[in-house]
Scaffold this active site. Structure first.
Site, PDB file in Angstrom:
ATOM      1  N   CYS A  64      -1.794 -18.415 -23.254  1.00  9.78           N
ATOM      2  CA  CYS A  64      -0.849 -17.916 -22.446  1.00  9.78           C
ATOM      3  C   CYS A  64      -1.259 -16.773 -21.546  1.00  9.78           C
ATOM      4  CB  CYS A  64       0.451 -17.806 -23.170  1.00  9.78           C
ATOM      5  SG  CYS A  64       1.147 -19.347 -23.789  1.00  9.78           S
ATOM      6  N   GLU A 113       6.214 -18.754 -33.698  1.00  8.60           N
ATOM      7  CA  GLU A 113       6.960 -19.192 -34.947  1.00  8.60           C
ATOM      8  C   GLU A 113       7.077 -20.468 -35.076  1.00  8.60           C
ATOM      9  OE1 GLU A 113       7.819 -17.125 -32.178  1.00  8.60           O
ATOM     10  OE2 GLU A 113       9.645 -16.329 -32.540  1.00  8.60           O
TER      11      GLU A 113
END
Length: 148
Positions: free
Chosen positions: A30, A76
């Site tokens: 990213c 997460e």
């Protein structure tokens, strides 16, 4: 020589694991934000994750306008789903993550039985942290410059 208290020892561990999560974030493709996460239980790393596309997808997180693609997984979520595929359990674990969890990840954290979340960067939307606190999950914010 001054003896370390258990609080001092925990803070030292928290710093180290957050530093490791920051290094793990560098695996992300990213461009807008690289996030890393580690799940730790009984002083053992039981899972890790970083934000990115699902397995088998191209490693491109943003479109041509730098908008994050809707199917990108957060660090997460990657760590939690990875531990779910293993023989480990996240019940009672601590999650170390470089950016505070969003609302969707907070729901996963609660359902995964994680009891503590330690993060360094505060995301501008704080509803995930508020939900974790409402659920009785301990949240610890350690500023990035505090980690050195």
């Amino acid at each position: 020589m001054q003896e370390q208290t258990s609080d001092d020892k925990q803070l030292a561990l928290d710093r180290r694991y957050l530093q490791m999560a920051a290094i793990w974030a560098q695996n992300s493709y990213c461009k807008r934000r690289q996030v890393g996460a580690l799940l730790v239980k009984d002083k053992m790393i039981i899972s890790d994750g970083y934000n990115g596309t699902p397995a088998g997808f191209e490693n491109v997180c943003e479109d041509d306008n730098y908008v994050t693609k809707p199917y990108v997984l957060h660090a997460e979520a990657n760590a939690i789903t990875k531990v779910a595929k293993s023989s480990n359990s996240s019940e009672g674990a601590t999650l170390y993550v470089t950016t505070s969890p969003c609302m969707e990840c907070a729901k996963l954290i609660i359902q995964a039985g994680i009891r503590r979340v330690v993060y360094s960067d505060q995301y501008h939307i704080r509803d995930g942290i508020a939900l974790l606190q409402r659920a009785g999950i301990e949240t610890v914010h350690l500023e990035r410059e505090y980690l050195v």
